[in-house]
Design a protein around this motif. Structure first.
Motif, PDB file in Angstrom:
ATOM      1  N   LYS A   1      11.000 -77.501  21.570  1.00 35.17           N
ATOM      2  CA  LYS A   1       9.875 -76.588  21.341  1.00 35.17           C
ATOM      3  C   LYS A   1       9.652 -75.698  22.559  1.00 35.17           C
ATOM      4  CE  LYS A   1       5.572 -77.795  21.928  1.00 35.17           C
ATOM      5  NZ  LYS A   1       4.249 -78.385  21.850  1.00 35.17           N
ATOM      6  N   HIS A   2       9.632 -76.295  23.744  1.00 37.73           N
ATOM      7  CA  HIS A   2       9.384 -75.532  24.967  1.00 37.73           C
ATOM      8  C   HIS A   2      10.555 -74.614  25.312  1.00 37.73           C
ATOM      9  CE1 HIS A   2       5.500 -77.213  25.848  1.00 37.73           C
ATOM     10  NE2 HIS A   2       5.980 -78.426  25.604  1.00 37.73           N
ATOM     11  N   LEU A   3      11.771 -75.092  25.109  1.00 40.63           N
ATOM     12  CA  LEU A   3      12.933 -74.240  25.344  1.00 40.63           C
ATOM     13  C   LEU A   3      12.925 -73.042  24.401  1.00 40.63           C
ATOM     14  CD1 LEU A   3      15.689 -76.920  25.943  1.00 40.63           C
ATOM     15  CD2 LEU A   3      14.956 -75.172  27.587  1.00 40.63           C
ATOM     16  N   ASN A   4      12.502 -73.251  23.172  1.00 35.47           N
ATOM     17  CA  ASN A   4      12.421 -72.164  22.211  1.00 35.47           C
ATOM     18  C   ASN A   4      11.421 -71.094  22.655  1.00 35.47           C
ATOM     19  OD1 ASN A   4      13.129 -70.840  19.780  1.00 35.47           O
ATOM     20  ND2 ASN A   4      11.305 -71.674  18.798  1.00 35.47           N
ATOM     21  N   VAL A   5      10.272 -71.523  23.162  1.00 31.98           N
ATOM     22  CA  VAL A   5       9.272 -70.571  23.664  1.00 31.98           C
ATOM     23  C   VAL A   5       9.850 -69.785  24.839  1.00 31.98           C
ATOM     24  CG1 VAL A   5       7.038 -70.354  24.836  1.00 31.98           C
ATOM     25  CG2 VAL A   5       7.266 -71.873  22.863  1.00 31.98           C
ATOM     26  N   LEU A   6      10.496 -70.481  25.767  1.00 33.20           N
ATOM     27  CA  LEU A   6      11.084 -69.816  26.930  1.00 33.20           C
ATOM     28  C   LEU A   6      12.192 -68.846  26.514  1.00 33.20           C
ATOM     29  CD1 LEU A   6      11.192 -72.859  29.375  1.00 33.20           C
ATOM     30  CD2 LEU A   6       9.719 -70.836  29.563  1.00 33.20           C
ATOM     31  N   TYR A   7      12.946 -69.218  25.503  1.00 37.57           N
ATOM     32  CA  TYR A   7      14.015 -68.353  25.003  1.00 37.57           C
ATOM     33  C   TYR A   7      13.443 -67.118  24.294  1.00 37.57           C
ATOM     34  CZ  TYR A   7      17.952 -66.707  22.245  1.00 37.57           C
ATOM     35  OH  TYR A   7      18.915 -65.915  21.669  1.00 37.57           O
ATOM     36  N   ARG A   8      12.485 -67.329  23.419  1.00 35.58           N
ATOM     37  CA  ARG A   8      11.889 -66.213  22.664  1.00 35.58           C
ATOM     38  C   ARG A   8      11.222 -65.189  23.575  1.00 35.58           C
ATOM     39  NH1 ARG A   8       8.967 -69.923  19.596  1.00 35.58           N
ATOM     40  NH2 ARG A   8       7.128 -68.768  20.248  1.00 35.58           N
ATOM     41  N   THR A   9      10.686 -65.627  24.699  1.00 38.82           N
ATOM     42  CA  THR A   9      10.010 -64.709  25.624  1.00 38.82           C
ATOM     43  C   THR A   9      10.954 -64.140  26.676  1.00 38.82           C
ATOM     44  OG1 THR A   9       9.264 -66.579  26.963  1.00 38.82           O
ATOM     45  CG2 THR A   9       7.732 -65.736  25.294  1.00 38.82           C
ATOM     46  N   GLY A  10      12.226 -64.516  26.631  1.00 41.74           N
ATOM     47  CA  GLY A  10      13.210 -63.934  27.542  1.00 41.74           C
ATOM     48  C   GLY A  10      13.285 -64.571  28.914  1.00 41.74           C
ATOM     49  N   VAL A  11      12.604 -65.702  29.091  1.00 38.51           N
ATOM     50  CA  VAL A  11      12.649 -66.383  30.382  1.00 38.51           C
ATOM     51  C   VAL A  11      14.002 -67.056  30.574  1.00 38.51           C
ATOM     52  CG1 VAL A  11      11.630 -68.233  31.784  1.00 38.51           C
ATOM     53  CG2 VAL A  11      10.159 -66.706  30.439  1.00 38.51           C
ATOM     54  N   VAL A  12      14.509 -67.678  29.514  1.00 39.29           N
ATOM     55  CA  VAL A  12      15.819 -68.316  29.588  1.00 39.29           C
ATOM     56  C   VAL A  12      16.758 -67.690  28.564  1.00 39.29           C
ATOM     57  CG1 VAL A  12      14.886 -70.532  30.419  1.00 39.29           C
ATOM     58  CG2 VAL A  12      15.296 -70.201  27.971  1.00 39.29           C
ATOM     59  N   ALA A  13      18.044 -67.842  28.834  1.00 40.31           N
ATOM     60  CA  ALA A  13      19.090 -67.434  27.897  1.00 40.31           C
ATOM     61  C   ALA A  13      19.834 -68.699  27.524  1.00 40.31           C
ATOM     62  CB  ALA A  13      20.033 -66.428  28.550  1.00 40.31           C
ATOM     63  N   LYS A  14      20.570 -68.641  26.430  1.00 46.79           N
ATOM     64  CA  LYS A  14      21.316 -69.827  26.021  1.00 46.79           C
ATOM     65  C   LYS A  14      22.692 -69.424  25.514  1.00 46.79           C
ATOM     66  CE  LYS A  14      19.245 -70.003  21.389  1.00 46.79           C
ATOM     67  NZ  LYS A  14      18.490 -70.836  20.447  1.00 46.79           N
ATOM     68  N   ARG A  15      23.579 -70.394  25.567  1.00 43.64           N
ATOM     69  CA  ARG A  15      24.906 -70.221  24.994  1.00 43.64           C
ATOM     70  C   ARG A  15      25.314 -71.535  24.366  1.00 43.64           C
ATOM     71  NH1 ARG A  15      29.207 -72.548  27.592  1.00 43.64           N
ATOM     72  NH2 ARG A  15      28.734 -73.328  29.685  1.00 43.64           N
ATOM     73  N   ARG A  16      26.073 -71.429  23.317  1.00 42.94           N
ATOM     74  CA  ARG A  16      26.544 -72.612  22.602  1.00 42.94           C
ATOM     75  C   ARG A  16      27.995 -72.866  22.977  1.00 42.94           C
ATOM     76  NH1 ARG A  16      24.455 -75.465  18.599  1.00 42.94           N
ATOM     77  NH2 ARG A  16      22.818 -73.954  18.227  1.00 42.94           N
TER      78      ARG A  16
ATOM     79  N   LYS B   1      22.150 -75.685  32.471  1.00 49.33           N
ATOM     80  CA  LYS B   1      22.142 -77.094  32.066  1.00 49.33           C
ATOM     81  C   LYS B   1      22.055 -77.187  30.563  1.00 49.33           C
ATOM     82  CE  LYS B   1      20.231 -78.783  36.277  1.00 49.33           C
ATOM     83  NZ  LYS B   1      19.140 -79.241  37.023  1.00 49.33           N
ATOM     84  N   ASN B   2      22.629 -78.255  30.025  1.00 51.44           N
ATOM     85  CA  ASN B   2      22.478 -78.474  28.590  1.00 51.44           C
ATOM     86  C   ASN B   2      21.216 -79.303  28.350  1.00 51.44           C
ATOM     87  OD1 ASN B   2      23.108 -81.201  28.946  1.00 51.44           O
ATOM     88  ND2 ASN B   2      25.226 -80.947  28.348  1.00 51.44           N
ATOM     89  N   VAL B   3      20.859 -79.447  27.101  1.00 49.98           N
ATOM     90  CA  VAL B   3      19.607 -80.113  26.751  1.00 49.98           C
ATOM     91  C   VAL B   3      19.585 -81.558  27.235  1.00 49.98           C
ATOM     92  CG1 VAL B   3      18.120 -80.810  24.836  1.00 49.98           C
ATOM     93  CG2 VAL B   3      19.221 -78.590  24.774  1.00 49.98           C
TER      94      VAL B   3
ATOM     95  N   PHE C   1      23.601 -74.686  26.129  1.00 52.66           N
ATOM     96  CA  PHE C   1      23.339 -74.598  27.558  1.00 52.66           C
ATOM     97  C   PHE C   1      22.301 -73.513  27.810  1.00 52.66           C
ATOM     98  CE2 PHE C   1      27.409 -76.610  27.287  1.00 52.66           C
ATOM     99  CZ  PHE C   1      27.437 -77.486  28.355  1.00 52.66           C
ATOM    100  N   TYR C   2      21.363 -73.808  28.714  1.00 50.70           N
ATOM    101  CA  TYR C   2      20.300 -72.874  29.059  1.00 50.70           C
ATOM    102  C   TYR C   2      20.420 -72.466  30.514  1.00 50.70           C
ATOM    103  CZ  TYR C   2      18.112 -74.010  24.640  1.00 50.70           C
ATOM    104  OH  TYR C   2      17.861 -74.158  23.300  1.00 50.70           O
TER     105      TYR C   2
END
Length: 109
Positions: A59-74, A41-43, A80-81
């Motif tokens: 902020k929360h998406l960034n934490v999830l991304y930095r810890t490897g829980v979610v991935a993202k693509r532009r 899903k996108n933001v 999109f996460y």
């Protein structure tokens, strides 16, 4: 864990587990993970599902991304996460399912 397992489990395992539980300790992050279980899903779609401000969501998406829980693509201007660590989903589902059963039974503890 079976008897003695804690004594033989390396400390970094517990350190990583504690870090992951810390990441999962915020209801908004759990809701984001739940929303992404259905797929990428996108933001703006996440903001439609979860009523928080855009800066708070970021902020929360960034934490999830930095810890490897979610991935993202532009894709153009959209980001999109998606779930990157399925083990986190398993933990969330197990805990939330048990709590839901307890709530339905009227248990608080």
């Amino acid at each position: 864990m079976k008897d003695g397992a804690a004594e033989t489990t390396p400390s970094p395992v517990f350190d990583r587990a504690a870090e992951m539980f810390g990441v999962l300790s915020t209801p908004i992050r759990l809701r984001i993970i739940g929303a992404l279980c259905g797929g990428e899903k996108n933001v703006s779609h996440l903001l439609d599902e979860i009523e928080v401000s855009q800066p708070n969501m970021s902020k929360h998406l960034n934490v999830l991304y930095r810890t490897g829980v979610v991935a993202k693509r532009r894709s153009g201007v959209q980001v999109f996460y998606r779930i990157a660590d399925e083990s986190v989903v398993l933990v969330c589902k197990a805990v939330c399912s048990q709590i839901e059963l307890d709530v339905k039974k009227g248990r608080k503890d």
